[in-house]
Design a protein around this motif. Sequence first.
Motif, PDB file in Angstrom:
ATOM      1  N   GLY A   3       0.825  -1.206   0.000  1.00  0.00           N
ATOM      2  CA  GLY A   3       0.000   0.000   0.000  1.00  0.00           C
ATOM      3  C   GLY A   3       0.861   1.258   0.000  1.00  0.00           C
ATOM      4  O   GLY A   3       2.023   1.232   0.417  1.00  0.00           O
ATOM      5  N   ILE A   4       0.279   2.336  -0.514  1.00  0.00           N
ATOM      6  CA  ILE A   4       0.989   3.628  -0.557  1.00  0.00           C
ATOM      7  C   ILE A   4       0.120   4.670   0.146  1.00  0.00           C
ATOM      8  O   ILE A   4      -1.077   4.774  -0.133  1.00  0.00           O
ATOM      9  N   VAL A   5       0.714   5.438   1.065  1.00  0.00           N
ATOM     10  CA  VAL A   5      -0.014   6.540   1.706  1.00  0.00           C
ATOM     11  C   VAL A   5       0.689   7.849   1.360  1.00  0.00           C
ATOM     12  O   VAL A   5       1.888   8.004   1.601  1.00  0.00           O
ATOM     13  N   LEU A   6      -0.059   8.774   0.783  1.00  0.00           N
ATOM     14  CA  LEU A   6       0.485  10.088   0.450  1.00  0.00           C
ATOM     15  C   LEU A   6       0.188  11.049   1.593  1.00  0.00           C
ATOM     16  O   LEU A   6      -0.978  11.330   1.890  1.00  0.00           O
ATOM     17  N   VAL A   7       1.248  11.531   2.239  1.00  0.00           N
ATOM     18  CA  VAL A   7       1.105  12.417   3.394  1.00  0.00           C
ATOM     19  C   VAL A   7       1.509  13.828   2.979  1.00  0.00           C
ATOM     20  O   VAL A   7       2.671  14.073   2.670  1.00  0.00           O
ATOM     21  N   ALA A   8       0.537  14.726   2.944  1.00  0.00           N
ATOM     22  CA  ALA A   8       0.837  16.090   2.506  1.00  0.00           C
ATOM     23  C   ALA A   8       0.286  17.101   3.514  1.00  0.00           C
ATOM     24  O   ALA A   8      -0.559  16.767   4.349  1.00  0.00           O
ATOM     25  N   HIS A   9       0.775  18.326   3.431  1.00  0.00           N
ATOM     26  CA  HIS A   9       0.305  19.387   4.329  1.00  0.00           C
ATOM     27  C   HIS A   9      -1.120  19.825   4.014  1.00  0.00           C
ATOM     28  O   HIS A   9      -1.766  20.455   4.839  1.00  0.00           O
ATOM     29  N   SER A  10      -1.584  19.527   2.792  1.00  0.00           N
ATOM     30  CA  SER A  10      -2.901  19.979   2.387  1.00  0.00           C
ATOM     31  C   SER A  10      -3.737  18.783   1.965  1.00  0.00           C
ATOM     32  O   SER A  10      -3.258  17.891   1.258  1.00  0.00           O
ATOM     33  N   ALA A  11      -5.007  18.761   2.407  1.00  0.00           N
ATOM     34  CA  ALA A  11      -5.910  17.661   2.050  1.00  0.00           C
ATOM     35  C   ALA A  11      -6.087  17.611   0.535  1.00  0.00           C
ATOM     36  O   ALA A  11      -6.053  16.532  -0.063  1.00  0.00           O
ATOM     37  N   ALA A  14      -3.050  16.084  -1.238  1.00  0.00           N
ATOM     38  CA  ALA A  14      -2.948  14.635  -1.043  1.00  0.00           C
ATOM     39  C   ALA A  14      -3.993  13.896  -1.873  1.00  0.00           C
ATOM     40  O   ALA A  14      -3.689  12.893  -2.526  1.00  0.00           O
ATOM     41  N   VAL A  15      -5.225  14.390  -1.871  1.00  0.00           N
ATOM     42  CA  VAL A  15      -6.312  13.722  -2.597  1.00  0.00           C
ATOM     43  C   VAL A  15      -6.050  13.749  -4.108  1.00  0.00           C
ATOM     44  O   VAL A  15      -6.195  12.723  -4.792  1.00  0.00           O
ATOM     45  N   GLU A  16      -5.657  14.906  -4.615  1.00  0.00           N
ATOM     46  CA  GLU A  16      -5.416  15.013  -6.056  1.00  0.00           C
ATOM     47  C   GLU A  16      -4.178  14.226  -6.482  1.00  0.00           C
ATOM     48  O   GLU A  16      -4.151  13.630  -7.565  1.00  0.00           O
ATOM     49  N   ALA A  32      -3.744   5.704  -0.680  1.00  0.00           N
ATOM     50  CA  ALA A  32      -4.628   6.487   0.185  1.00  0.00           C
ATOM     51  C   ALA A  32      -4.007   7.845   0.449  1.00  0.00           C
ATOM     52  O   ALA A  32      -2.787   7.997   0.454  1.00  0.00           O
ATOM     53  N   ALA A  33      -4.861   8.835   0.661  1.00  0.00           N
ATOM     54  CA  ALA A  33      -4.405  10.199   0.919  1.00  0.00           C
ATOM     55  C   ALA A  33      -4.571  10.545   2.392  1.00  0.00           C
ATOM     56  O   ALA A  33      -5.581  10.216   3.007  1.00  0.00           O
ATOM     57  N   ALA A  34      -3.554  11.210   2.957  1.00  0.00           N
ATOM     58  CA  ALA A  34      -3.634  11.718   4.336  1.00  0.00           C
ATOM     59  C   ALA A  34      -3.078  13.136   4.294  1.00  0.00           C
ATOM     60  O   ALA A  34      -1.891  13.359   4.483  1.00  0.00           O
ATOM     61  N   GLY A  35      -3.961  14.098   4.013  1.00  0.00           N
ATOM     62  CA  GLY A  35      -3.494  15.480   3.874  1.00  0.00           C
ATOM     63  C   GLY A  35      -4.106  16.410   4.893  1.00  0.00           C
ATOM     64  O   GLY A  35      -5.268  16.263   5.272  1.00  0.00           O
ATOM     65  N   GLY A  36      -3.316  17.360   5.352  1.00  0.00           N
ATOM     66  CA  GLY A  36      -3.807  18.423   6.225  1.00  0.00           C
ATOM     67  C   GLY A  36      -4.134  17.949   7.628  1.00  0.00           C
ATOM     68  O   GLY A  36      -3.848  16.812   8.016  1.00  0.00           O
ATOM     69  N   THR A  37      -4.716  18.859   8.403  1.00  0.00           N
ATOM     70  CA  THR A  37      -5.088  18.541   9.777  1.00  0.00           C
ATOM     71  C   THR A  37      -6.536  18.061   9.808  1.00  0.00           C
ATOM     72  O   THR A  37      -7.255  18.176   8.822  1.00  0.00           O
ATOM     73  N   GLU A  38      -6.953  17.551  10.970  1.00  0.00           N
ATOM     74  CA  GLU A  38      -8.312  17.005  11.066  1.00  0.00           C
ATOM     75  C   GLU A  38      -9.389  18.062  10.842  1.00  0.00           C
ATOM     76  O   GLU A  38     -10.481  17.756  10.388  1.00  0.00           O
ATOM     77  N   GLY A  43      -1.259  21.257   7.477  1.00  0.00           N
ATOM     78  CA  GLY A  43      -0.457  20.645   8.531  1.00  0.00           C
ATOM     79  C   GLY A  43      -0.509  19.132   8.410  1.00  0.00           C
ATOM     80  O   GLY A  43      -0.765  18.605   7.320  1.00  0.00           O
ATOM     81  N   THR A  44      -0.260  18.457   9.517  1.00  0.00           N
ATOM     82  CA  THR A  44      -0.182  17.002   9.495  1.00  0.00           C
ATOM     83  C   THR A  44      -0.995  16.426  10.643  1.00  0.00           C
ATOM     84  O   THR A  44      -0.988  16.987  11.734  1.00  0.00           O
ATOM     85  N   SER A  45      -1.677  15.334  10.390  1.00  0.00           N
ATOM     86  CA  SER A  45      -2.454  14.666  11.433  1.00  0.00           C
ATOM     87  C   SER A  45      -2.059  13.204  11.523  1.00  0.00           C
ATOM     88  O   SER A  45      -2.215  12.449  10.558  1.00  0.00           O
ATOM     89  N   LEU A  46      -1.568  12.816  12.691  1.00  0.00           N
ATOM     90  CA  LEU A  46      -1.210  11.409  12.894  1.00  0.00           C
ATOM     91  C   LEU A  46      -2.445  10.525  12.716  1.00  0.00           C
ATOM     92  O   LEU A  46      -2.365   9.457  12.131  1.00  0.00           O
ATOM     93  N   ASP A  47      -3.589  10.996  13.226  1.00  0.00           N
ATOM     94  CA  ASP A  47      -4.819  10.196  13.132  1.00  0.00           C
ATOM     95  C   ASP A  47      -5.187   9.923  11.671  1.00  0.00           C
ATOM     96  O   ASP A  47      -5.544   8.798  11.317  1.00  0.00           O
ATOM     97  N   LEU A  48      -5.106  10.965  10.832  1.00  0.00           N
ATOM     98  CA  LEU A  48      -5.458  10.782   9.419  1.00  0.00           C
ATOM     99  C   LEU A  48      -4.476   9.833   8.727  1.00  0.00           C
ATOM    100  O   LEU A  48      -4.873   9.026   7.882  1.00  0.00           O
ATOM    101  N   ILE A  49      -3.193   9.927   9.103  1.00  0.00           N
ATOM    102  CA  ILE A  49      -2.202   9.022   8.490  1.00  0.00           C
ATOM    103  C   ILE A  49      -2.483   7.579   8.922  1.00  0.00           C
ATOM    104  O   ILE A  49      -2.432   6.651   8.116  1.00  0.00           O
TER     105      ILE A  49
END
Lengths: 127, 227
Positions: A3-11, A14-16, A32-38, A43-49
Amino acid sequence: MVGIVLVAHSAGLAVEAAALVRGIAGAGALVAAAGGTEDGGLGTSLDLIEKALAAVDRGDGVVLVPDLGSSVLTARLLEEPGRVVVADVPFVEGAIAAAVTASAGAPLAAVLAAAEEARDFRKLSNP
Amino acid sequence: MSTSMDPDSVGGDFADGGVLTTDFFVAWFDDIAKQVRLQRERLTALDAAIGDADHGTNLDRGFTEVGKALTDSPPTSPGQALLSAGTTLIRRVGGASGPLYGSAFRAMGKAVEEPVTLAGFAAAFDAGVVAVEQLGKAVPGDKTMVDALVPASRTLALAVRDGVGVREAFELTARAAEEGARATIPLRARKGRASYLGERSIGHEDPGAASSALIVASLATVAAVGS
């Protein structure tokens, strides 16, 4: 499949980026995308990642591809040697190389290596 | 705000070279939250000069959440207080300082053994500083929080070696952190967003070093309570 997770500062980023990666690697790629804060900020969110990681984890390993700064630091907190790895690569090129390799059924080490090769891709000439 | 303890009992609990209690650690996080709130604009202004102007806001949110976590689930040991604070910061800050400070407090929480003597605290503090260095891959001179934390840890270790009491040891440690933070002003950033600025990062105090000095200063403040 890895699996690949894209972790970016902006939702949005990451989604695009994930949509682009799926478009190139094929719809079967586990991305899967994990961008921005909740709360939707930059920013970055551990929960979203963690959620994104769980969504693409089929037991064959997951490569986290962070953009920069807090994305890198937060992704590193989830590292599990041999199972969850962080790719030190350009965000878009690294994600595409990883996803294409992963969707061909390659193991985690090969997917990571493919992503890392993207660091030296030249766009205008051969080195 | 986040603790119902009697502040006068804090000094009494660990004064005279005594033991650092769970209450001490809760009071430490309480004071950090207060100081971050008071200095939020200063931290943000420092960050606006060479960063993305969110350091004060991020830390204010993070340490406010730490206060809530410690109130909602009161820790029963210093290690638990540190682990809870660290986890909360990792999950709630959203910027690079979250994983860095969060990992530092978690490393401290794993390293402390009860009863927490000054020597034990110093060893745990150093484990926290090492965690920041390892995660951020920064070394002294890179213009980061490491520039405040490393001299603080070194000073604290020397104070332990010299048999200095808790209050004086924390005062010396706070001074070393503050001096380390100010010493980042002439440095050129080699890590973090400020590193993109190259020469233009020179002449500004690093916001991470400034907040590290603030966190260490709270140790001295809480230790002085009741004295």
